[in-house]
Design a protein around this motif. Structure first.
Motif, PDB file in Angstrom:
ATOM      1  N   CYS A 208       0.837  -1.207   0.000  1.00 18.40           N
ATOM      2  CA  CYS A 208       0.000   0.000   0.000  1.00 18.40           C
ATOM      3  C   CYS A 208       0.869   1.253   0.000  1.00 18.40           C
ATOM      4  O   CYS A 208       1.676   1.470   0.906  1.00 18.40           O
ATOM      5  N   LEU A 209       0.694   2.071  -1.016  1.00 16.28           N
ATOM      6  CA  LEU A 209       1.450   3.312  -1.146  1.00 16.28           C
ATOM      7  C   LEU A 209       0.911   4.411  -0.239  1.00 16.28           C
ATOM      8  O   LEU A 209       1.601   5.384   0.035  1.00 16.28           O
ATOM      9  N   GLY A 210      -0.322   4.254   0.203  1.00 20.04           N
ATOM     10  CA  GLY A 210      -0.952   5.232   1.078  1.00 20.04           C
ATOM     11  C   GLY A 210      -2.455   5.136   0.985  1.00 20.04           C
ATOM     12  O   GLY A 210      -3.003   4.369   0.199  1.00 20.04           O
ATOM     13  N   ILE A 211      -3.113   5.933   1.808  1.00 17.32           N
ATOM     14  CA  ILE A 211      -4.567   5.886   1.888  1.00 17.32           C
ATOM     15  C   ILE A 211      -5.157   7.283   1.696  1.00 17.32           C
ATOM     16  O   ILE A 211      -4.556   8.276   2.098  1.00 17.32           O
ATOM     17  N   VAL A 212      -6.316   7.319   1.060  1.00 12.35           N
ATOM     18  CA  VAL A 212      -7.074   8.556   0.871  1.00 12.35           C
ATOM     19  C   VAL A 212      -8.353   8.407   1.685  1.00 12.35           C
ATOM     20  O   VAL A 212      -9.100   7.446   1.499  1.00 12.35           O
ATOM     21  N   GLY A 213      -8.588   9.340   2.581  1.00 11.32           N
ATOM     22  CA  GLY A 213      -9.771   9.291   3.427  1.00 11.32           C
ATOM     23  C   GLY A 213     -10.883  10.155   2.883  1.00 11.32           C
ATOM     24  O   GLY A 213     -10.647  11.120   2.153  1.00 11.32           O
ATOM     25  N   SER A 214     -12.100   9.796   3.239  1.00 13.44           N
ATOM     26  CA  SER A 214     -13.250  10.623   2.884  1.00 13.44           C
ATOM     27  C   SER A 214     -14.213  10.669   4.060  1.00 13.44           C
ATOM     28  O   SER A 214     -14.157   9.823   4.950  1.00 13.44           O
ATOM     29  N   GLY A 215     -15.076  11.661   4.032  1.00 12.59           N
ATOM     30  CA  GLY A 215     -16.041  11.793   5.117  1.00 12.59           C
ATOM     31  C   GLY A 215     -16.801  13.094   5.004  1.00 12.59           C
ATOM     32  O   GLY A 215     -16.817  13.731   3.951  1.00 12.59           O
ATOM     33  N   ASN A 216     -17.384  13.473   6.098  1.00 18.25           N
ATOM     34  CA  ASN A 216     -18.189  14.684   6.186  1.00 18.25           C
ATOM     35  C   ASN A 216     -17.508  15.623   7.174  1.00 18.25           C
ATOM     36  O   ASN A 216     -17.294  15.268   8.327  1.00 18.25           O
ATOM     37  N   ARG A 217     -17.168  16.818   6.722  1.00 18.54           N
ATOM     38  CA  ARG A 217     -16.459  17.768   7.594  1.00 18.54           C
ATOM     39  C   ARG A 217     -17.282  18.148   8.827  1.00 18.54           C
ATOM     40  O   ARG A 217     -16.721  18.616   9.818  1.00 18.54           O
ATOM     41  N   ASN A 218     -18.588  17.932   8.797  1.00 17.10           N
ATOM     42  CA  ASN A 218     -19.421  18.194   9.969  1.00 17.10           C
ATOM     43  C   ASN A 218     -19.039  17.317  11.153  1.00 17.10           C
ATOM     44  O   ASN A 218     -19.422  17.602  12.281  1.00 17.10           O
TER      45      ASN A 218
END
Length: 153
Positions: A97-107
């Motif tokens: 794994c070269l790295g991870i990209v996260g996602s979500g809700n800034r709230n």
């Protein structure tokens, strides 16, 4: 030809949409110089397929779904996305794994992309970037550039 490998889990469809749109952007930009292998871990589990060793380097994409706590001082518990962690741990895939990209809700404040940060600590790879919800075109371009740099294209 370079194969870009993406491993992700998508529950609401946001992460799948982002990976699909980013893949299209990269294919339009690089044409026949690249191929894309995108693995949706949720579909593997749903179809009863076994986890397997990744054939080469990959980038992981992970939304944040947590239960309890505030992400700072009173804990939290990852829910629903655990199969991605299991896939990354399987056959030492984390080493690819070269790295991870996260996602979500800034709230969610301190819990925004917290799961990606936890995976980074757990497995020892970097958090490459993040995007909110389905991501915008600027997110796709910015994260694509980072991936191009990782794969030297």
């Amino acid at each position: 030809m370079i194969t870009l490998r993406f491993v992700y889990i998508s529950l609401s469809g946001n992460t799948a949409s982002f990976v699909r749109r980013m893949s299209q952007h990269l294919l339009e930009k690089h044409g026949d110089a690249i191929t894309i292998d995108a693995v949706d871990v949720k579909e593997l589990v749903k179809d009863g397929q076994d986890f397997y060793e990744m054939a080469g380097p990959f980038v992981a994409f992970l939304p944040t779904y947590l239960e309890g706590g505030n992400g700072v001082d009173n804990g939290d518990q990852e829910i629903l996305t655990n199969p991605l962690g299991e896939f990354i741990a399987h056959a030492d895939n984390f080493k690819q794994c070269l790295g991870i990209v996260g996602s979500g809700n800034r709230n969610f404040n301190n819990q925004y992309c917290l799961t990606a940060k936890q995976y980074s600590q757990r497995f020892g790879f970097p958090v490459l970037d993040d995007f909110e919800m389905r991501g915008m075109l600027d997110d796709i371009k910015r994260i694509s550039e980072k991936i191009e740099s990782l794969y030297n294209i």
